[in-house]
Design a protein around this motif. Structure first.
Motif, PDB file in Angstrom:
ATOM      1  N   PHE A 225      -1.479  -5.299  -0.143  1.00 47.23           N
ATOM      2  CA  PHE A 225      -2.043  -6.505  -0.751  1.00 47.23           C
ATOM      3  C   PHE A 225      -3.552  -6.532  -0.536  1.00 47.23           C
ATOM      4  N   GLU A 226      -3.980  -6.161   0.648  1.00 49.72           N
ATOM      5  CA  GLU A 226      -5.415  -6.126   0.962  1.00 49.72           C
ATOM      6  C   GLU A 226      -6.130  -5.077   0.121  1.00 49.72           C
ATOM      7  N   ASP A 227      -5.504  -3.917  -0.047  1.00 51.62           N
ATOM      8  CA  ASP A 227      -6.086  -2.853  -0.873  1.00 51.62           C
ATOM      9  C   ASP A 227      -6.283  -3.323  -2.307  1.00 51.62           C
ATOM     10  N   MET A 228      -5.283  -4.027  -2.843  1.00 51.09           N
ATOM     11  CA  MET A 228      -5.358  -4.499  -4.228  1.00 51.09           C
ATOM     12  C   MET A 228      -6.545  -5.428  -4.429  1.00 51.09           C
ATOM     13  N   GLY A 229      -6.886  -6.191  -3.402  1.00 48.45           N
ATOM     14  CA  GLY A 229      -8.057  -7.061  -3.495  1.00 48.45           C
ATOM     15  C   GLY A 229      -9.346  -6.270  -3.542  1.00 48.45           C
ATOM     16  N   ARG A 230      -9.368  -5.109  -2.860  1.00 50.46           N
ATOM     17  CA  ARG A 230     -10.588  -4.297  -2.807  1.00 50.46           C
ATOM     18  C   ARG A 230     -10.869  -3.566  -4.117  1.00 50.46           C
ATOM     19  N   ILE A 231      -9.850  -3.283  -4.903  1.00 45.40           N
ATOM     20  CA  ILE A 231     -10.057  -2.460  -6.102  1.00 45.40           C
ATOM     21  C   ILE A 231     -10.512  -3.255  -7.320  1.00 45.40           C
ATOM     22  N   LYS A 232     -10.647  -4.566  -7.175  1.00 43.57           N
ATOM     23  CA  LYS A 232     -10.979  -5.407  -8.325  1.00 43.57           C
ATOM     24  C   LYS A 232     -12.298  -5.021  -8.977  1.00 43.57           C
ATOM     25  N   GLU A 233     -13.213  -4.483  -8.216  1.00 43.91           N
ATOM     26  CA  GLU A 233     -14.528  -4.110  -8.767  1.00 43.91           C
ATOM     27  C   GLU A 233     -14.657  -2.598  -8.952  1.00 43.91           C
TER      28      GLU A 233
ATOM     29  N   GLY B 280       3.645  -3.024  -1.831  1.00 46.58           N
ATOM     30  CA  GLY B 280       4.150  -4.075  -0.950  1.00 46.58           C
ATOM     31  C   GLY B 280       3.058  -4.609  -0.041  1.00 46.58           C
ATOM     32  N   GLU B 281       3.394  -5.623   0.738  1.00 41.91           N
ATOM     33  CA  GLU B 281       2.413  -6.326   1.567  1.00 41.91           C
ATOM     34  C   GLU B 281       1.545  -5.384   2.391  1.00 41.91           C
ATOM     35  N   ASN B 282       2.168  -4.423   3.077  1.00 45.88           N
ATOM     36  CA  ASN B 282       1.364  -3.492   3.873  1.00 45.88           C
ATOM     37  C   ASN B 282       1.223  -2.118   3.211  1.00 45.88           C
ATOM     38  N   GLY B 283       1.774  -1.995   1.995  1.00 44.25           N
ATOM     39  CA  GLY B 283       1.629  -0.753   1.242  1.00 44.25           C
ATOM     40  C   GLY B 283       2.691   0.289   1.531  1.00 44.25           C
ATOM     41  N   PHE B 284       3.507   0.046   2.565  1.00 45.05           N
ATOM     42  CA  PHE B 284       4.495   1.049   2.974  1.00 45.05           C
ATOM     43  C   PHE B 284       5.938   0.639   2.668  1.00 45.05           C
ATOM     44  N   GLU B 285       6.134  -0.611   2.247  1.00 45.78           N
ATOM     45  CA  GLU B 285       7.500  -1.112   2.057  1.00 45.78           C
ATOM     46  C   GLU B 285       8.318  -0.254   1.099  1.00 45.78           C
ATOM     47  N   LEU B 286       7.778   0.026  -0.076  1.00 45.89           N
ATOM     48  CA  LEU B 286       8.511   0.813  -1.072  1.00 45.89           C
ATOM     49  C   LEU B 286       8.745   2.237  -0.577  1.00 45.89           C
ATOM     50  N   SER B 287       7.742   2.832   0.028  1.00 46.66           N
ATOM     51  CA  SER B 287       7.884   4.190   0.561  1.00 46.66           C
ATOM     52  C   SER B 287       8.990   4.263   1.601  1.00 46.66           C
TER      53      SER B 287
ATOM     54  N   PHE C  53       9.424  15.484  -0.197  1.00 46.26           N
ATOM     55  CA  PHE C  53       7.967  15.563  -0.095  1.00 46.26           C
ATOM     56  C   PHE C  53       7.396  14.297  -0.719  1.00 46.26           C
ATOM     57  N   MET C  54       6.677  13.511   0.076  1.00 41.28           N
ATOM     58  CA  MET C  54       6.175  12.234  -0.416  1.00 41.28           C
ATOM     59  C   MET C  54       4.687  12.042  -0.096  1.00 41.28           C
ATOM     60  N   GLU C  55       3.937  11.602  -1.097  1.00 41.10           N
ATOM     61  CA  GLU C  55       2.546  11.216  -0.848  1.00 41.10           C
ATOM     62  C   GLU C  55       2.538   9.812  -0.279  1.00 41.10           C
ATOM     63  N   LEU C  56       1.683   9.595   0.719  1.00 38.44           N
ATOM     64  CA  LEU C  56       1.610   8.305   1.388  1.00 38.44           C
ATOM     65  C   LEU C  56       0.187   7.762   1.383  1.00 38.44           C
ATOM     66  N   GLY C  57       0.085   6.444   1.544  1.00 39.31           N
ATOM     67  CA  GLY C  57      -1.207   5.818   1.721  1.00 39.31           C
ATOM     68  C   GLY C  57      -1.561   5.730   3.193  1.00 39.31           C
ATOM     69  N   TYR C  58      -2.679   5.087   3.488  1.00 37.73           N
ATOM     70  CA  TYR C  58      -3.180   4.996   4.858  1.00 37.73           C
ATOM     71  C   TYR C  58      -2.143   4.399   5.804  1.00 37.73           C
ATOM     72  N   GLU C  59      -1.519   3.284   5.400  1.00 37.77           N
ATOM     73  CA  GLU C  59      -0.549   2.622   6.265  1.00 37.77           C
ATOM     74  C   GLU C  59       0.674   3.503   6.510  1.00 37.77           C
ATOM     75  N   GLY C  60       1.038   4.286   5.498  1.00 35.84           N
ATOM     76  CA  GLY C  60       2.216   5.122   5.622  1.00 35.84           C
ATOM     77  C   GLY C  60       2.153   6.089   6.779  1.00 35.84           C
ATOM     78  N   PHE C  61       0.984   6.592   7.052  1.00 34.95           N
ATOM     79  CA  PHE C  61       0.851   7.584   8.121  1.00 34.95           C
ATOM     80  C   PHE C  61       0.917   6.958   9.515  1.00 34.95           C
ATOM     81  N   LYS C  62       0.909   5.643   9.571  1.00 32.02           N
ATOM     82  CA  LYS C  62       1.117   4.966  10.852  1.00 32.02           C
ATOM     83  C   LYS C  62       2.602   4.897  11.199  1.00 32.02           C
ATOM     84  N   TYR C  63       3.439   4.864  10.143  1.00 36.39           N
ATOM     85  CA  TYR C  63       4.855   4.565  10.362  1.00 36.39           C
ATOM     86  C   TYR C  63       5.832   5.647   9.904  1.00 36.39           C
ATOM     87  N   ALA C  64       5.430   6.523   9.008  1.00 39.41           N
ATOM     88  CA  ALA C  64       6.378   7.423   8.340  1.00 39.41           C
ATOM     89  C   ALA C  64       7.226   8.236   9.305  1.00 39.41           C
TER      90      ALA C  64
END
Length: 291
Positions: free
Chosen positions: A205-213, A227-234, A252-263
């Motif tokens: 959700f925070e990332d989506m706010g950053r990409i507006k510009e 999802g809220e933290n970006g990892f829910e769907l993954s 084999f899955m590509e992940l975002g920043y949050e994903g590598f904290k939890y995957a």
């Protein structure tokens, strides 16, 4: 004054310089953007733009170029303007219905292909491959063109799958062993696979706010928001994948920043193997195997 008047009697070489300067205010790659757009409207390859610098564009080509420049100045991505994005070894058709393929994702294709080729070295077999959240189909098609076998391309969006179908038709000579299925994750998928590839939405959700510009705002939200933290769907995909993998098969899955904290900590029926860094040294892909 319109672009067509301003560019009248300007050679390809002169246009390259002018457009690079014009795009410098909206792009991090102004020279590359200029090359791609001029090449697209003129039919000259990017190499020919430099070997035929004195070439003059026709009035129609200049008009089309002017239309493209206006879009680029509004930060529309070049791939959406031309309808083409190169990925791995092919040019893929794209539209605003799909996420634009990124070069960093090519590492997923390379590693997945290597995994399958190692399996093939042990025994002769035709792999069964599933590519979910397929978008343009760039991952699944690229893998299939290297290793063959059967391929299922799936996505939740019917509009997205129209783009997928076009790329299959253009890039796979014999699509007899290809299926394109509309599916929310694995809900409409049957069977088991030697390989599952996925590049799901992973912005928070925070990332989506950053990409507006940024130019990313032109890309479909459904292909971005994970999802809220970006990892829910993954995380859901990781947990569900075990039911659809054969013994010895891999996800084999590509992940975002949050994903590598939890995957690597996700509790599931798969064994976490490793993270893979992209060409810039950034962790990009995670791999699990079904033992």
């Amino acid at each position: 004054m319109s672009y067509i008047q301003f560019f009248q009697k300007k050679s390809a070489g002169e246009l390259l310089v002018l457009l690079s300067d014009i795009f410098s205010s909206v792009s991090e790659t102004p020279s590359l953007d200029a090359e791609i757009l001029i090449s697209h409207v003129s039919g000259l390859s990017r190499v020919e733009l430099f070997t035929k610098r004195d070439h003059l564009l026709t009035e129609k080509e200049l008009f089309n170029l002017g239309e493209m420049i206006s879009k680029r100045m509004n930060k529309v991505p070049v791939a959406y303007i031309t309808g083409i994005k190169n990925f791995y070894k092919n040019d893929f058709y794209v539209s605003s219905e799909v996420l634009i393929p990124r070069p960093d994702t090519e590492i997923l294709v390379e590693e997945a292909v290597n995994f399958i080729k190692k399996q093939k070295s042990k025994k002769a077999f035709k792999p069964d491959v599933l590519d979910i959240c397929t978008g343009t189909g760039c991952i699944g098609i690229s893998v299939h063109n290297e290793v063959g076998g059967t391929l299922i391309l799936s996505d939740i969006s019917e509009e997205t799958l129209e783009i997928t179908k076009e790329n299959v038709a253009n890039l796979i000579g014999d699509p007899e062993n290809i299926q394109i299925i509309q599916s929310d994750r694995f809900n409409s998928i049957k069977g088991t696979f030697d390989l599952i590839t996925a590049n799901p939405p992973y912005l928070s959700f925070e990332d989506m706010g950053r990409i507006k510009e940024t130019p990313v705002i032109h890309e479909p939200e459904r292909a971005l928001y994970g999802g809220e933290n970006g990892f829910e769907l993954s995380e859901i995909i990781i947990k569900e994948a075990a039911k659809f993998l054969k013994k010895g098969g891999a996800l084999f899955m590509e992940l975002g920043y949050e994903g590598f904290k939890y995957a690597d900590k996700v509790k599931c029926e798969l064994k976490f193997l490793r993270y893979i860094k992209d060409y810039a040294g950034i962790e990009r892909v995670a791999v699990w195997i079904k033992e």
